[in-house]
Design a protein around this motif. Structure first.
Motif, PDB file in Angstrom:
ATOM      1  N   ARG A  46      11.855  -6.941   3.467  1.00 40.68           N
ATOM      2  CA  ARG A  46      10.655  -6.675   2.966  1.00 40.68           C
ATOM      3  C   ARG A  46       9.849  -8.033   2.764  1.00 40.68           C
ATOM      4  O   ARG A  46      10.345  -9.039   2.396  1.00 40.68           O
ATOM      5  CB  ARG A  46      10.989  -6.392   1.535  1.00 40.68           C
ATOM      6  CG  ARG A  46       9.533  -5.987   0.877  1.00 40.68           C
ATOM      7  CD  ARG A  46       9.935  -5.316  -0.500  1.00 40.68           C
ATOM      8  NE  ARG A  46       8.698  -5.153  -1.244  1.00 40.68           N
ATOM      9  CZ  ARG A  46       7.899  -4.137  -1.299  1.00 40.68           C
ATOM     10  NH1 ARG A  46       8.565  -3.039  -0.583  1.00 40.68           N
ATOM     11  NH2 ARG A  46       6.991  -4.002  -1.948  1.00 40.68           N
ATOM     12  N   CYS A  49       4.851 -12.104   0.144  1.00 48.55           N
ATOM     13  CA  CYS A  49       3.250 -12.125   0.445  1.00 48.55           C
ATOM     14  C   CYS A  49       2.855 -13.413  -0.492  1.00 48.55           C
ATOM     15  O   CYS A  49       3.164 -13.731  -1.518  1.00 48.55           O
ATOM     16  CB  CYS A  49       2.499 -10.883  -0.076  1.00 48.55           C
ATOM     17  SG  CYS A  49       2.678 -10.188  -1.348  1.00 48.55           S
ATOM     18  N   ASP A  60       0.145  -6.788  -6.192  1.00 44.47           N
ATOM     19  CA  ASP A  60       0.984  -5.735  -5.316  1.00 44.47           C
ATOM     20  C   ASP A  60      -0.109  -4.852  -4.696  1.00 44.47           C
ATOM     21  O   ASP A  60      -0.812  -4.240  -5.358  1.00 44.47           O
ATOM     22  CB  ASP A  60       1.925  -4.865  -6.292  1.00 44.47           C
ATOM     23  CG  ASP A  60       2.574  -3.774  -5.802  1.00 44.47           C
ATOM     24  OD1 ASP A  60       2.642  -3.798  -4.475  1.00 44.47           O
ATOM     25  OD2 ASP A  60       3.254  -3.099  -6.557  1.00 44.47           O
ATOM     26  N   THR A  64       4.042  -3.102   2.940  1.00 41.00           N
ATOM     27  CA  THR A  64       5.305  -3.779   3.643  1.00 41.00           C
ATOM     28  C   THR A  64       4.918  -3.915   4.935  1.00 41.00           C
ATOM     29  O   THR A  64       4.148  -3.224   5.740  1.00 41.00           O
ATOM     30  CB  THR A  64       6.398  -2.962   3.405  1.00 41.00           C
ATOM     31  OG1 THR A  64       6.304  -1.639   3.986  1.00 41.00           O
ATOM     32  CG2 THR A  64       7.042  -2.618   1.975  1.00 41.00           C
ATOM     33  N   ALA A  66       6.980  -4.763   9.010  1.00 41.88           N
ATOM     34  CA  ALA A  66       8.404  -4.873   9.529  1.00 41.88           C
ATOM     35  C   ALA A  66       8.299  -4.928  10.872  1.00 41.88           C
ATOM     36  O   ALA A  66       7.283  -4.444  11.402  1.00 41.88           O
ATOM     37  CB  ALA A  66       9.042  -3.501   9.182  1.00 41.88           C
ATOM     38  N   TYR A 168       1.184 -11.445   4.855  1.00 44.91           N
ATOM     39  CA  TYR A 168       2.425 -10.821   4.910  1.00 44.91           C
ATOM     40  C   TYR A 168       3.166 -11.232   6.036  1.00 44.91           C
ATOM     41  O   TYR A 168       2.764 -11.654   6.949  1.00 44.91           O
ATOM     42  CB  TYR A 168       2.087  -9.338   5.299  1.00 44.91           C
ATOM     43  CG  TYR A 168       1.728  -8.742   3.915  1.00 44.91           C
ATOM     44  CD1 TYR A 168       2.523  -7.947   3.073  1.00 44.91           C
ATOM     45  CD2 TYR A 168       0.488  -8.753   3.388  1.00 44.91           C
ATOM     46  CE1 TYR A 168       2.121  -7.476   1.689  1.00 44.91           C
ATOM     47  CE2 TYR A 168      -0.090  -8.189   2.321  1.00 44.91           C
ATOM     48  CZ  TYR A 168       0.679  -7.452   1.313  1.00 44.91           C
ATOM     49  OH  TYR A 168       0.329  -7.042   0.194  1.00 44.91           O
ATOM     50  N   ALA A 170       7.052 -10.867   8.156  1.00 46.49           N
ATOM     51  CA  ALA A 170       7.890 -10.078   8.639  1.00 46.49           C
ATOM     52  C   ALA A 170       8.865 -10.853   9.441  1.00 46.49           C
ATOM     53  O   ALA A 170       8.524 -11.578  10.508  1.00 46.49           O
ATOM     54  CB  ALA A 170       7.339  -8.990   9.737  1.00 46.49           C
TER      55      ALA A 170
END
Length: 175
Positions: A46, A49, A60, A64, A66, A168, A170
């Motif tokens: 996960r 950020c 929030d 997410t 991936a 973000y 990954a």
């Protein structure tokens, strides 16, 4: 039939993306050192950020990231929004690959200095997802075996010219 709200949002996101200083794009807020490694060593985790607009606070957005189908020259990035803010989020074509160095993540050096990106907005709908095909061979060449993270900027456009931006991450591994 065109949707005037979506058209305005897309135009605002594109305009906002073009106004982001180069230091944000290359190194995050004010060119600071990338944040410390936070992954647990797994191939996909996960993402963490960082809110690059308000000085590093956490928000929030219910997003997410991936990585799937990893090869030495590409991957598929899946962005999924669930909960968090109520509106659409946008991202562009820009991405960066980081590598671990001395317990920190550092941007991988590109093969060329004259890198440019198309100004396009991919919309992540509320409680929806998108997949993006990220190709990096022309930027970095074929990546050798190792641990990496893909960095993607995401915008929450609240009004024309007004937006929040978060990065973000990954994490992935090439064996």
């Amino acid at each position: 039939m065109r949707h005037p709200v979506k058209t305005k949002l897309l135009i605002a996101a594109l305009a906002a993306f073009l106004l982001v200083p180069a230091s944000y794009i290359l190194f995050g807020r004010e060119g600071k050192t990338p944040p410390p490694m936070t992954d647990d060593g797994s191939k996909v985790s996960r993402p963490a950020c960082e809110n690059a607009v308000s000085g590093g606070g956490m928000l929030d957005w219910g997003l997410t990231a991936a990585v799937e189908d990893v090869t030495p020259v590409s991957c598929t990035l899946r962005l999924t929004q669930s909960g968090g803010i109520a509106g659409e989020l946008t991202t562009g074509e820009w991405f960066r690959i980081d590598v671990p160095q001395n317990k920190l993540w550092a941007p991988l050096t590109t093969l060329r200095e004259d890198v440019s990106w198309n100004a396009i907005a991919h919309i992540v709908p509320p409680d929806g997802e998108i997949t993006l095909d990220e190709q990096w061979e022309s930027l970095y060449g074929a990546l050798p075996a190792g641990r990496y993270r893909l960095v993607k900027d995401v915008l929450d456009v609240t009004a024309p010219g007004t937006f929040d931006k978060m990065y973000y991450y990954a994490y992935f591994e090439i064996e």
